[in-house]
Write a protein that holds these residues in place. Structure first.
Motif, PDB file in Angstrom:
ATOM      1  N   GLN A  31     -25.840  97.361   0.339  1.00 51.27           N
ATOM      2  CA  GLN A  31     -24.835  96.502   0.409  1.00 51.27           C
ATOM      3  C   GLN A  31     -24.250  96.190   1.847  1.00 51.27           C
ATOM      4  N   PRO A  32     -24.850  95.122   2.501  1.00 51.74           N
ATOM      5  CA  PRO A  32     -24.132  94.876   3.971  1.00 51.74           C
ATOM      6  C   PRO A  32     -22.606  94.766   3.737  1.00 51.74           C
ATOM      7  N   ILE A  33     -22.125  95.471   4.871  1.00 47.57           N
ATOM      8  CA  ILE A  33     -20.754  95.648   5.172  1.00 47.57           C
ATOM      9  C   ILE A  33     -20.051  95.031   6.220  1.00 47.57           C
ATOM     10  N   ALA A  34     -20.559  95.482   7.186  1.00 48.31           N
ATOM     11  CA  ALA A  34     -19.958  94.545   8.778  1.00 48.31           C
ATOM     12  C   ALA A  34     -21.137  94.818   9.649  1.00 48.31           C
ATOM     13  N   HIS A  35     -21.418  93.894  10.322  1.00 55.24           N
ATOM     14  CA  HIS A  35     -22.177  94.073  11.818  1.00 55.24           C
ATOM     15  C   HIS A  35     -21.311  94.081  12.912  1.00 55.24           C
ATOM     16  N   MET A  36     -21.373  95.032  13.825  1.00 52.80           N
ATOM     17  CA  MET A  36     -20.484  95.416  14.673  1.00 52.80           C
ATOM     18  C   MET A  36     -20.662  94.911  16.297  1.00 52.80           C
ATOM     19  N   ASN A  62     -25.113  99.473  -5.092  1.00 50.84           N
ATOM     20  CA  ASN A  62     -24.035  99.553  -6.483  1.00 50.84           C
ATOM     21  C   ASN A  62     -22.864  99.865  -5.968  1.00 50.84           C
ATOM     22  N   MET A  63     -22.225  99.443  -4.657  1.00 50.74           N
ATOM     23  CA  MET A  63     -20.607  99.566  -4.307  1.00 50.74           C
ATOM     24  C   MET A  63     -20.085  98.246  -5.127  1.00 50.74           C
ATOM     25  N   SER A  64     -18.864  98.304  -5.428  1.00 50.81           N
ATOM     26  CA  SER A  64     -18.352  97.552  -6.179  1.00 50.81           C
ATOM     27  C   SER A  64     -17.811  96.232  -5.214  1.00 50.81           C
ATOM     28  N   PRO A  65     -17.506  95.114  -5.770  1.00 47.44           N
ATOM     29  CA  PRO A  65     -17.202  93.973  -5.063  1.00 47.44           C
ATOM     30  C   PRO A  65     -15.778  94.261  -4.354  1.00 47.44           C
ATOM     31  N   GLU A  66     -14.813  94.922  -4.912  1.00 52.23           N
ATOM     32  CA  GLU A  66     -13.624  95.163  -4.356  1.00 52.23           C
ATOM     33  C   GLU A  66     -13.749  96.300  -3.078  1.00 52.23           C
ATOM     34  N   ALA A  67     -14.849  97.228  -3.322  1.00 53.50           N
ATOM     35  CA  ALA A  67     -14.871  98.215  -2.103  1.00 53.50           C
ATOM     36  C   ALA A  67     -15.629  97.417  -0.987  1.00 53.50           C
ATOM     37  N   VAL A  68     -16.350  96.667  -1.440  1.00 56.39           N
ATOM     38  CA  VAL A  68     -17.197  95.968  -0.160  1.00 56.39           C
ATOM     39  C   VAL A  68     -16.035  94.970   0.656  1.00 56.39           C
ATOM     40  N   ALA A  69     -15.200  94.191  -0.150  1.00 52.39           N
ATOM     41  CA  ALA A  69     -14.077  93.547   0.476  1.00 52.39           C
ATOM     42  C   ALA A  69     -13.275  94.566   1.290  1.00 52.39           C
ATOM     43  N   TYR A  70     -13.066  95.629   0.754  1.00 52.42           N
ATOM     44  CA  TYR A  70     -12.060  96.210   1.437  1.00 52.42           C
ATOM     45  C   TYR A  70     -12.626  96.902   2.699  1.00 52.42           C
ATOM     46  N   TRP A  71     -13.854  97.566   2.663  1.00 51.38           N
ATOM     47  CA  TRP A  71     -14.530  97.777   3.859  1.00 51.38           C
ATOM     48  C   TRP A  71     -14.709  96.850   5.042  1.00 51.38           C
ATOM     49  N   LYS A 127     -20.966  99.366  27.401  1.00 52.35           N
ATOM     50  CA  LYS A 127     -21.865  98.283  28.011  1.00 52.35           C
ATOM     51  C   LYS A 127     -22.629  97.605  26.700  1.00 52.35           C
ATOM     52  N   LEU A 128     -21.995  97.266  25.543  1.00 50.50           N
ATOM     53  CA  LEU A 128     -22.477  96.620  24.499  1.00 50.50           C
ATOM     54  C   LEU A 128     -22.045  95.315  24.309  1.00 50.50           C
ATOM     55  N   VAL A 129     -22.353  94.425  23.452  1.00 54.00           N
ATOM     56  CA  VAL A 129     -22.003  93.133  23.203  1.00 54.00           C
ATOM     57  C   VAL A 129     -21.217  92.983  21.816  1.00 54.00           C
ATOM     58  N   ALA A 130     -19.929  92.832  21.861  1.00 56.55           N
ATOM     59  CA  ALA A 130     -19.206  92.857  20.535  1.00 56.55           C
ATOM     60  C   ALA A 130     -19.732  91.452  19.714  1.00 56.55           C
ATOM     61  N   ASP A 131     -19.940  91.853  18.488  1.00 56.87           N
ATOM     62  CA  ASP A 131     -20.486  90.939  17.707  1.00 56.87           C
ATOM     63  C   ASP A 131     -20.233  91.191  16.073  1.00 56.87           C
ATOM     64  N   TYR A 132     -18.918  91.077  15.860  1.00 55.56           N
ATOM     65  CA  TYR A 132     -18.430  91.369  14.227  1.00 55.56           C
ATOM     66  C   TYR A 132     -19.020  90.194  13.452  1.00 55.56           C
ATOM     67  N   MET A 133     -19.359  90.775  12.129  1.00 56.46           N
ATOM     68  CA  MET A 133     -19.778  89.853  11.126  1.00 56.46           C
ATOM     69  C   MET A 133     -19.346  90.246   9.912  1.00 56.46           C
ATOM     70  N   ASP A 134     -18.581  89.681   9.215  1.00 58.05           N
ATOM     71  CA  ASP A 134     -18.366  90.111   7.912  1.00 58.05           C
ATOM     72  C   ASP A 134     -19.447  90.326   6.817  1.00 58.05           C
ATOM     73  N   CYS A 135     -19.017  90.787   5.516  1.00 56.78           N
ATOM     74  CA  CYS A 135     -20.269  91.233   4.681  1.00 56.78           C
ATOM     75  C   CYS A 135     -21.372  90.148   4.268  1.00 56.78           C
ATOM     76  N   VAL A 136     -20.711  89.039   4.124  1.00 56.50           N
ATOM     77  CA  VAL A 136     -21.281  87.701   3.862  1.00 56.50           C
ATOM     78  C   VAL A 136     -22.071  87.222   4.901  1.00 56.50           C
ATOM     79  N   THR A 137     -21.639  87.264   6.083  1.00 57.53           N
ATOM     80  CA  THR A 137     -22.293  86.669   7.161  1.00 57.53           C
ATOM     81  C   THR A 137     -23.516  87.705   7.636  1.00 57.53           C
ATOM     82  N   PHE A 138     -23.174  88.822   7.586  1.00 54.40           N
ATOM     83  CA  PHE A 138     -24.146  90.118   7.989  1.00 54.40           C
ATOM     84  C   PHE A 138     -25.255  89.908   6.955  1.00 54.40           C
ATOM     85  N   LYS A 139     -24.979  89.526   5.816  1.00 53.91           N
ATOM     86  CA  LYS A 139     -25.973  89.806   4.628  1.00 53.91           C
ATOM     87  C   LYS A 139     -27.277  88.642   5.131  1.00 53.91           C
ATOM     88  N   ALA A 140     -26.593  87.405   5.353  1.00 51.99           N
ATOM     89  CA  ALA A 140     -27.715  86.390   5.699  1.00 51.99           C
ATOM     90  C   ALA A 140     -28.328  86.704   7.052  1.00 51.99           C
TER      91      ALA A 140
END
Length: 327
Positions: free
Chosen positions: A124-129, A268-277, A299-312
């Motif tokens: 389950q993709p959660i976050a790209h950082m 198998n993570m629940s949708p509620e937990a995915v949204a929380y994390w 010296k990284l590049v910040a690049d946050y993506m939420d679970c939906v964007t990261f999944k794609a």
């Protein structure tokens, strides 16, 4: 008296599912908050870039009080080049699935896709950082003072040995070998299970070169034990890594294989937990501790993506990679 006992039993039975059924425990009111220890798996050894990434997130999430007072316990599962840990997390079920996280990078995805039947869709993709690039380092007593001398040695037919970690380090070495027009036998690569063990090998003078991301190497550069001699990027790194030229400054095309750093969970993570994390990691990405203490410092590049964007994003990355290796 008998009526009072029945009343007490009825109240107890009404309350019981809240504690006995994991789903009900977590989703009262349609939301999720952690109610037990969070197990966070890292499939690389301590001291490397993945470990630093994981522990930084752990520290910020705890200090910013983002985990409902629960403990975050980091588990290192490096067996089988990390496959044991990834297999474990992908199959976790029930309440534990909502309390289990996995550090997951493009450097984990590529060998997983190449060597197993497990795929990005098994998580389950959660976050790209964030995204980071590679550099090549030598020690102060190396036979090479800069990358020009490495190129001269290769042109003379001399063997050069470089150490690195798995996944994207291997892909970056392959791209560099192709661009330089030499063979992988002459410009050899020694695979380690983390950047930390690769650093140990060059500090022990077991190899000529080290390929590594800035996060794991930074402290050794500051201590004068490693010297950056080539940036595998489209532009030079800032700060104490600025002295390393990019490959186009030496007459070649730049070589760049970015490594993305992210967090996933069990499928198998629940949708509620995915949204929380996903929301927790968004808050982390917006904190000064993350921006100043990790992104800028390492010296990284910040690049946050939420679970939906990261999944794609992750699905397309994987599809392109599988095509590139003929799978």
């Amino acid at each position: 008296m008998y009526k009072k006992i029945l009343t007490v039993v009825a109240v107890a039975l009404l309350a019981f599912p809240v504690f006995a059924n994991g789903d009900s425990e977590q989703k009262a009111g349609g939301t999720f908050v952690p109610t037990q220890n969070i197990e966070w798996y890292c499939t690389s050894s301590p001291g490397g870039g993945s470990d630093i990434f994981t522990r930084t997130l752990q520290d910020i999430m705890t200090s910013e009080k983002l985990v409902n007072g629960q403990n975050i316990i980091i588990q290192y599962k490096t067996d089988g080049a990390g496959e044991v840990g990834r297999a474990l997390v992908s199959t976790v079920k029930g309440v534990k699935a909502d309390h289990t996280l996995l550090t997951f990078n493009s450097g984990d995805l590529m060998p997983m896709d190449k060597n197993t039947d497990r795929r990005f869709s098994d998580f389950q993709p959660i976050a790209h950082m964030a995204v980071d690039n590679h550099l090549i380092f030598v020690t102060p007593d190396s036979r090479f003072k800069d990358f020009k001398e490495v190129l001269e040695a290769l042109q003379k037919g001399e063997d050069v040995v470089m150490a690195g970690s798995k996944g994207d380090d291997i892909a970056c070495h392959a791209a560099l070998v192709k661009e330089l027009g030499v063979s992988a036998d002459q410009f050899a690569f020694i695979v380690n299970d983390s950047s930390g063990t690769a650093i140990t090998s060059i500090l022990g003078n077991h190899v000529d070169l080290l390929i590594c991301k800035p996060a794991a190497a930074s402290q050794y550069v500051e201590a004068g034990r490693l010297i950056p001699i080539l940036a595998l990027a489209s532009k030079r790194f800032p700060g104490n890594l600025q002295s390393a030229p990019v490959l186009s400054e030496l007459g070649y095309h730049d070589v760049e294989v970015p490594n993305w750093r992210s967090v996933v969970g069990s499928k198998n993570m629940s949708p509620e937990a995915v949204a929380y994390w996903s929301d927790v990691f968004k808050k982390v990405s917006q904190s000064s501790a993350w921006q100043e203490g990790y992104i800028n410092k390492q010296k990284l590049v910040a690049d946050y993506m939420d679970c939906v964007t990261f999944k794609a994003y992750g699905s397309k990355f994987e599809a392109d990679y599988l095509t590139s290796i003929g799978k």
